[in-house]
Design a protein around this motif. Structure first.
Motif, PDB file in Angstrom:
ATOM      1  N   ILE A   1       0.963  -1.215   0.135  1.00  0.00           N
ATOM      2  CA  ILE A   1       0.003   0.333  -0.109  1.00  0.00           C
ATOM      3  C   ILE A   1       0.972   1.180   0.110  1.00  0.00           C
ATOM      4  O   ILE A   1       0.628   1.918  -0.751  1.00  0.00           O
ATOM      5  CB  ILE A   1      -0.727  -0.138   1.072  1.00  0.00           C
ATOM      6  N   LEU A   2       1.836   1.353   1.001  1.00  0.00           N
ATOM      7  CA  LEU A   2       2.705   2.392   1.023  1.00  0.00           C
ATOM      8  C   LEU A   2       3.611   2.618  -0.083  1.00  0.00           C
ATOM      9  O   LEU A   2       3.754   3.838  -0.574  1.00  0.00           O
ATOM     10  CB  LEU A   2       3.510   2.488   2.251  1.00  0.00           C
ATOM     11  N   ASN A   3       3.972   1.474  -0.671  1.00  0.00           N
ATOM     12  CA  ASN A   3       4.761   1.731  -1.978  1.00  0.00           C
ATOM     13  C   ASN A   3       4.003   2.061  -3.360  1.00  0.00           C
ATOM     14  O   ASN A   3       4.734   2.598  -4.258  1.00  0.00           O
ATOM     15  CB  ASN A   3       5.652   0.416  -2.225  1.00  0.00           C
ATOM     16  N   SER A   4       2.661   1.988  -3.149  1.00  0.00           N
ATOM     17  CA  SER A   4       2.047   2.140  -4.319  1.00  0.00           C
ATOM     18  C   SER A   4       1.754   3.840  -4.689  1.00  0.00           C
ATOM     19  O   SER A   4       1.432   3.978  -5.639  1.00  0.00           O
ATOM     20  CB  SER A   4       0.506   1.517  -4.197  1.00  0.00           C
ATOM     21  N   SER A   5       2.033   4.297  -3.483  1.00  0.00           N
ATOM     22  CA  SER A   5       2.019   6.105  -3.828  1.00  0.00           C
ATOM     23  C   SER A   5       2.505   6.694  -2.432  1.00  0.00           C
ATOM     24  O   SER A   5       2.339   6.287  -1.395  1.00  0.00           O
ATOM     25  CB  SER A   5       0.502   6.429  -3.831  1.00  0.00           C
ATOM     26  N   PRO A   6       3.418   7.954  -3.033  1.00  0.00           N
ATOM     27  CA  PRO A   6       4.261   8.224  -1.800  1.00  0.00           C
ATOM     28  C   PRO A   6       3.025   9.243  -1.109  1.00  0.00           C
ATOM     29  O   PRO A   6       3.455   9.834  -0.050  1.00  0.00           O
ATOM     30  CB  PRO A   6       5.158   9.370  -2.750  1.00  0.00           C
TER      31      PRO A   6
END
Length: 122
Positions: free
Chosen positions: A33-38
């Motif tokens: 989840i966190l890697n999918s958007s900053p």
């Protein structure tokens, strides 16, 4: 460990108290989840991790035998769900039930999360 700038202590504590197999799933999904958007922000709401950007995007709901990766506007993601992963019949919410870490499909999950983010950009 996830990026400390973007994670919350409440979610860290929740994860620490989970059984090992469920903990592994939650940590892996959290990272996806966190890697999918900053721009996604982790919050602890309704007793579970929620991720938002211009509104609610997705959530993690740990249970005894599985973890749900849920989408607040999942009904609008059906056309992007090439692998038919989304479940649920609620008015708007849909989820993916992950029973073991091997079931996690990083590319498919990332594209759904990014699709959910895009819904909030309109």
């Amino acid at each position: 460990m996830a990026d400390k700038e973007r994670t919350t202590e409440e979610v860290d504590q929740l994860i620490e108290e989970l059984p090992n197999d469920i903990q592994t799933i939650v940590l892996t999904l959290r990272k996806i989840i966190l890697n999918s958007s900053p721009w996604l922000i982790e919050e602890y709401k309704w007793s579970m991790p929620n991720y938002s950007y211009n509104g609610l995007v997705c959530y993690l709901q740990p249970a005894k035998k599985h973890v749900n990766l849920g989408f607040h506007r999942g009904n609008e993601l059906q056309d992007k769900d090439m692998n038919k992963l989304l479940q649920g019949t609620g008015k708007t919410m849909r989820h993916i039930k992950v029973k073991k870490a091997e079931d996690i499909q990083p590319e498919a999950f990332t594209s759904l999360i990014q699709g959910a983010i895009a819904l909030n950009e309109n």
